[in-house]
Write an enzyme that holds these catalytic residues in place. Structure first.
Site, PDB file in Angstrom:
ATOM      1  CG  HIS A   1       0.062   0.375   2.666  1.00 18.41           C
ATOM      2  ND1 HIS A   1       0.088   1.076   2.811  1.00 18.41           N
ATOM      3  CD2 HIS A   1      -0.073  -0.773   3.472  1.00 18.41           C
ATOM      4  CE1 HIS A   1       0.908   1.349   4.117  1.00 18.41           C
ATOM      5  NE2 HIS A   1       0.657  -0.415   4.922  1.00 18.41           N
TER       6      HIS A   1
ATOM      7  CG  HIS B   1      13.003  -4.759 -13.388  1.00 10.30           C
ATOM      8  ND1 HIS B   1      13.693  -5.686 -14.899  1.00 10.30           N
ATOM      9  CD2 HIS B   1      12.048  -5.849 -12.956  1.00 10.30           C
ATOM     10  CE1 HIS B   1      13.236  -6.869 -14.639  1.00 10.30           C
ATOM     11  NE2 HIS B   1      12.810  -6.955 -13.812  1.00 10.30           N
TER      12      HIS B   1
HETATM   13  C1  LIG Z   1      24.286  -6.487  -7.260  1.00 14.22           C
HETATM   14  C2  LIG Z   1      24.555  -6.164  -8.715  1.00 14.22           C
HETATM   15  C3  LIG Z   1      23.846  -6.085 -10.001  1.00 14.22           C
HETATM   16  C4  LIG Z   1      25.786  -6.720  -8.282  1.00 14.22           C
HETATM   17  O1  LIG Z   1      26.634  -7.382 -10.174  1.00 14.22           O
HETATM   18  P1  LIG Z   1      27.903  -6.777 -10.050  1.00 14.22           P
HETATM   19  O2  LIG Z   1      28.605  -5.306 -10.522  1.00 14.22           O
HETATM   20  O3  LIG Z   1      28.279  -7.494 -11.853  1.00 14.22           O
HETATM   21  O4  LIG Z   1      28.715  -6.859  -9.460  1.00 14.22           O
HETATM   22  P2  LIG Z   1      29.911  -8.509  -9.129  1.00 14.22           P
HETATM   23  O5  LIG Z   1      29.131  -9.376  -9.852  1.00 14.22           O
HETATM   24  O6  LIG Z   1      31.105  -7.992  -9.553  1.00 14.22           O
HETATM   25  O7  LIG Z   1      30.364  -8.544  -7.625  1.00 14.22           O
HETATM   26  C5  LIG Z   1      30.738  -7.461  -6.494  1.00 14.22           C
HETATM   27  C6  LIG Z   1      30.172  -7.560  -5.245  1.00 14.22           C
HETATM   28  O8  LIG Z   1      29.298  -7.499  -4.432  1.00 14.22           O
HETATM   29  C7  LIG Z   1      28.892  -8.776  -4.354  1.00 14.22           C
HETATM   30  N1  LIG Z   1      27.726  -9.873  -4.769  1.00 14.22           N
HETATM   31  C8  LIG Z   1      26.419  -9.049  -5.616  1.00 14.22           C
HETATM   32  N2  LIG Z   1      25.613  -9.355  -5.656  1.00 14.22           N
HETATM   33  C9  LIG Z   1      25.128  -8.715  -4.787  1.00 14.22           C
HETATM   34  C10 LIG Z   1      24.057  -9.994  -3.959  1.00 14.22           C
HETATM   35  N3  LIG Z   1      23.085  -9.693  -4.356  1.00 14.22           N
HETATM   36  N4  LIG Z   1      24.199 -10.149  -2.694  1.00 14.22           N
HETATM   37  C11 LIG Z   1      25.771 -10.254  -2.197  1.00 14.22           C
HETATM   38  N5  LIG Z   1      26.728  -9.722  -2.710  1.00 14.22           N
HETATM   39  C12 LIG Z   1      26.638  -9.884  -3.590  1.00 14.22           C
HETATM   40  C13 LIG Z   1      29.678 -10.155  -4.817  1.00 14.22           C
HETATM   41  O9  LIG Z   1      29.794 -10.450  -4.054  1.00 14.22           O
HETATM   42  C14 LIG Z   1      31.105  -9.081  -4.577  1.00 14.22           C
HETATM   43  O10 LIG Z   1      31.827  -9.122  -3.057  1.00 14.22           O
HETATM   44  P3  LIG Z   1      33.416  -8.718  -3.599  1.00 14.22           P
HETATM   45  O11 LIG Z   1      33.491  -7.619  -3.657  1.00 14.22           O
HETATM   46  O12 LIG Z   1      33.270  -8.870  -1.698  1.00 14.22           O
HETATM   47  O13 LIG Z   1      33.710  -9.998  -4.207  1.00 14.22           O
HETATM   48  C15 LIG Z   1      23.607  -7.844  -9.158  1.00 14.22           C
HETATM   49  O14 LIG Z   1      24.887  -9.505  -8.490  1.00 14.22           O
HETATM   50  C16 LIG Z   1      22.620  -8.278  -8.522  1.00 14.22           C
HETATM   51  O15 LIG Z   1      22.042  -9.213  -7.359  1.00 14.22           O
HETATM   52  N6  LIG Z   1      21.322  -8.253  -9.499  1.00 14.22           N
HETATM   53  C17 LIG Z   1      19.878  -8.689  -9.277  1.00 14.22           C
HETATM   54  C18 LIG Z   1      19.881 -10.067 -10.325  1.00 14.22           C
HETATM   55  C19 LIG Z   1      18.146 -10.061 -10.648  1.00 14.22           C
HETATM   56  O16 LIG Z   1      17.841 -10.401  -9.618  1.00 14.22           O
HETATM   57  N7  LIG Z   1      18.002  -9.555 -11.723  1.00 14.22           N
HETATM   58  C20 LIG Z   1      16.190 -10.090 -11.509  1.00 14.22           C
HETATM   59  C21 LIG Z   1      16.340 -10.077 -13.429  1.00 14.22           C
HETATM   60  S1  LIG Z   1      14.561 -10.618 -13.463  1.00 14.22           S
END
Ligand SMILES: CC(C)(COP(=O)(O)OP(=O)(O)OC[C@H]1O[C@@H](n2cnc3c(N)ncnc32)[C@H](O)[C@@H]1OP(=O)(O)O)[C@@H](O)C(=O)NCCC(=O)NCCS
Length: 220
Positions: free
Chosen positions: A137, A146
């Protein structure tokens, strides 16, 4: 019967196509994607690059469009490039989504199966509430956001333009998430998040990349 052209042909586009097909009174008339080089008409469907919008409108002046691309920046760029009127966009609500009668949904928005948009929530233009996303709400979700599958926005959350809330993330009540920020999958957001940041984890902390000038964990 309403006719629609779907822009984008990736995974999100497939899900949007199915949500449209289930409605019965909307006919998909084709797909635009820059993987095509010229406009073709095959088996009663158009296929062409995004720039063929105007050519299609010459043949079908009342046709609607939906941008079925999950990337928020790309979706905004395409809307700006197409330069259509608001009335030329369709909004897509899956028949199994639950939308409060007092909620409002902007043009070009997509609300997918099992999503809930509760009392007095406002969903901006070209925003996606993905499968099983919960918008409680009094939320205000601005344009081009998104909310990914299974994410939960509790009461009175404010999501600014272009924010991506990752799959399964939760946001506690009365939180503001600044424009074009990303909330990682599975995060639990308990503080306001500044614009243009990425926050991950439980509780969510701002992720600072090497070379960024932002001070670590600058959560308000
Ligand atoms: C947060 C996010 C955008 C980061 O992506 P990125 O910039 O490519 O980051 P990386 O994969 O290089 O990770 C960087 C750091 O963040 C950490 N990290 C990334 N995603 C994380 C998450 N969701 N939760 C906790 N830690 C996360 C990694 O372990 C890494 O840690 P480190 O620096 O200690 O090694 C991505 O991981 C994410 O969660 N995206 C959401 C995807 C999603 O839900 N999509 C839905 C589509 S319908």
């Amino acid at each position: 019967m309403t006719k629609v052209i779907i822009v984008g042909q990736g995974g999100h586009s497939k899900v949007v196509s199915e949500a449209i097909a289930l409605q019965g009174n909307i006919r998909i008339k084709g797909y635009l994607d820059d993987n095509y080089h010229e406009l073709k008409y095959e088996k009663e469907l158009y296929f062409g690059p995004i720039r063929s919008t105007k050519e299609i409108l010459l043949h079908e002046p009342n046709i609607k469009f939906i941008i079925a691309i999950g990337n928020n920046k790309l979706r905004k760029m395409i809307v700006e490039k197409m330069g259509l009127k608001e009335t030329q966009y369709l909004k897509v609500v899956h028949p199994k989504a639950l939308i409060s009668a007092s909620a409002t949904i902007g043009v070009g928005a997509v609300i997918l199966a099992n999503a809930v948009v509760n009392t007095d929530a406002k969903i901006g233009a070209h925003t996606i509430i993905n499968t099983s996303g919960i918008v409680e709400h009094d939320n205000v979700i601005e344009d081009f956001a998104h909310i990914s599958p299974n994410a939960t926005l509790t009461g009175t959350v404010h999501i600014e333009e272009g924010v991506h809330v990752g799959a399964g993330a939760s946001v506690i009540p009365n939180i503001n998430i600044g424009k074009w920020s990303t909330i990682g999958a599975g995060a639990t957001v308990i503080n306001h998040i500044p614009a243009f940041s990425t926050a991950v984890g439980v509780p969510a902390r701002i992720k600072v990349k090497e070379g960024d000038e932002v001070v670590a964990n600058n959560i308000q």
